[in-house]
Write an enzyme that holds these catalytic residues in place. Structure first.
Site, PDB file in Angstrom:
ATOM      1  CB  CYS A 108      -0.976  -0.014   1.170  1.00  0.00           C
ATOM      2  SG  CYS A 108      -0.206   0.010   2.803  1.00  0.00           S
ATOM      3  CG  HIS A 123      -4.397  -0.019   3.832  1.00  0.00           C
ATOM      4  ND1 HIS A 123      -3.668  -0.981   3.154  1.00  0.00           N
ATOM      5  CD2 HIS A 123      -5.274   0.483   2.936  1.00  0.00           C
ATOM      6  CE1 HIS A 123      -4.104  -1.059   1.903  1.00  0.00           C
ATOM      7  NE2 HIS A 123      -5.076  -0.174   1.744  1.00  0.00           N
ATOM      8  CG  HIS A 139      -6.528   0.772  -1.897  1.00  0.00           C
ATOM      9  ND1 HIS A 139      -6.759   0.055  -0.753  1.00  0.00           N
ATOM     10  CD2 HIS A 139      -7.615   0.547  -2.680  1.00  0.00           C
ATOM     11  CE1 HIS A 139      -7.929  -0.562  -0.829  1.00  0.00           C
ATOM     12  NE2 HIS A 139      -8.464  -0.278  -1.993  1.00  0.00           N
TER      13      HIS A 139
END
Length: 458
Positions: A296, A350, A362
């Site tokens: 991420c 994240h 993402h």
């Protein structure tokens, strides 16, 4: 005559007796004086010895008091995982960053995965050599590279950095000080029976700095709290994937990029369109390659680097880049952050790029790869973009360079020559930009744009 003689003899006898008595008395007195003197010396020596002994005992007591530490023995001996830092990542020649430490079933990077350990995960060392350490942590047992395993002072620093060391407050509310002193000003309250992460400990271990909120940190005395360490253990591959997916699991369906809903022009549109080129590519733990695979934060870092922004490496570190934005003021291009770690609920784990109309792009997880999905429930947002397009920034840089150089040259001939050199540079830069558009970016090393420093703001 006889009477006189007898009288003399008697007088002599008496005198002898008197002298004898005097001698006896003198001798006894002298002996008593000696005995007294010796007794006095002995008593003095004994007192001195007692004093020295008392001092030694006091010193031992003082030394014992100094040895008392805020950390008990069980905490001192903890061994934890410390992943690589940002500097190592940027200087690396490969496409893998150390955001996590992978655990393998055998002593080989090509071996099957046994699990993954994050920064601050507590492990038990089973065996160790120069390159590999066999560990057990939670449900996971396997081999991790020895460079990731630390203990002692280094482990304590990692636990502080990852907010695994906590302060559980006593029964009463405590004032939070701006500095480690009772005379320092009050900046907030640490509430009774509440737990806060510790971010710093004074050298004498009499004060600790706690983090009450994202914007409020301050000092409290050690006596007002009980120190605790919240242990986090390694994850199996399945646990980690499920954890990362939890925020958008309710809407597992992915979406296509709706260009009609993007800004008509500008830096945000350019960035989102560029990021969308890599939809469907793989999610790779620790990866930073947009084509070969990224996690991420690696995906976010690489996309923003293409537009001249140098972000930190991990999601937690990126949450300190740029400036804070509330969720009701989001703009396309903003970064959204999430708490996906079930065991460490306050840990940012994240990050995604907001593209507008309630959607994000993402690197979701290994199952989904790089996708567009619903934004879910972010815990915070940060704004990085300045609002100017990449081309605008290039043109401004050219103009600024020309202005600075023209001021340095008063002579007309030198100025003319400098202008010719600058024109050549502009042509070369334009040609380079055209070439870049035709080539696919395969790694950070292929980027030709310079990184713009991102100052952390609250």
């Amino acid at each position: 005559m006889n009477k006189i003689m007898r009288l003399r003899i008697m007088v002599s006898t008496v005198m002898v007796c008197v002298l004898s008595m005097i001698m006896i008395v003198f001798t006894n007195t002298h002996q008593q004086a000696k005995v007294h003197e010796m007794t006095t010396i002995q008593l003095t020596t004994e007192k001195q010895q007692e004093t020295i002994a008392v001092r030694k005992v006091r010193k031992k007591v003082k030394k014992k008091k100094k040895k008392i530490s805020l950390f008990s023995e069980k905490y001192k001996n903890l061994t934890v995982i410390k992943v690589g830092d940002e500097t190592e990542t940027q200087n690396s020649d490969n496409n893998v960053s150390d955001e996590i430490a992978e655990i393998y079933k055998q002593k080989s990077l090509s071996s099957e995965e046994a699990g993954v350990a994050l920064d601050g995960c507590v492990v038990k060392v089973l065996s160790k050599d120069k390159n590999w350490t066999k560990i057990k942590s939670g449900k996971v047992e396997g081999y991790v590279e020895s460079k990731y395993v630390v203990k002692g002072v280094k482990a304590k620093k990692v636990l502080l950095d990852t907010e695994h060391i906590l302060a559980k407050m006593n029964k009463n509310n405590t004032m939070i000080k701006g500095d480690k002193s009772q005379e320092s000003s009050n900046i907030g309250i640490a509430y009774a029976r509440t737990t806060y992460p510790i971010v710093e400990i004074s050298k004498d271990e009499k004060w600790i700095k706690i983090k009450r909120t994202e914007t409020l940190s301050g000092w409290i005395p050690v006596s007002s709290m009980i120190l605790k360490i919240e242990k986090e253990y390694a994850y199996t591959s399945e646990e980690y994937d499920e954890m990362v997916e939890s925020e958008w699991k309710a809407e597992a369906g992915t979406y296509k990029l709706e260009k009609s809903k993007l800004p008509k022009s500008g830096e945000a549109r350019e960035l989102i369109e560029y990021a969308s080129k890599f939809l469907g590519n793989r999610y790779v733990w620790g990866g930073i390659s947009l084509t070969k695979g990224a996690d991420c934060s690696g995906f976010v870092q690489s996309v923003f680097r293409h537009f001249g922004y140098c972000l930190n490496r991990t999601a937690a570190e990126q949450s300190r880049n740029g400036k804070s934005v509330s969720n009701n003021q989001l703009k396309p291009g903003d970064l959204l952050f999430y708490h996906t770690d079930r065991r460490q609920k306050n840990r940012i784990s994240h990050v995604a790029i907001y593209i507008g109309y309630g959607k994000i792009i993402h690197a979701a997880n290994r199952r989904a790869g790089i996708i567009i999905s619903s934004m879910g429930n972010p815990c915070m947002a940060r704004r990085i973009l300045t609002g100017k397009s990449k081309q605008d920034k290039k043109e401004k840089t050219k103009i600024d360079k020309g202005s600075r150089k023209s001021k340095k040259h008063k002579n007309k001939e030198n100025y003319k020559k400098q202008n010719e050199e600058e024109t050549t540079k502009i042509i070369e830069t334009t040609q380079s930009a055209e070439t870049e558009k035709q080539q696919e970016t395969t790694s950070i090393q292929s980027e030709t744009t310079e990184c713009k420093s991102i100052d952390d703001e609250n």
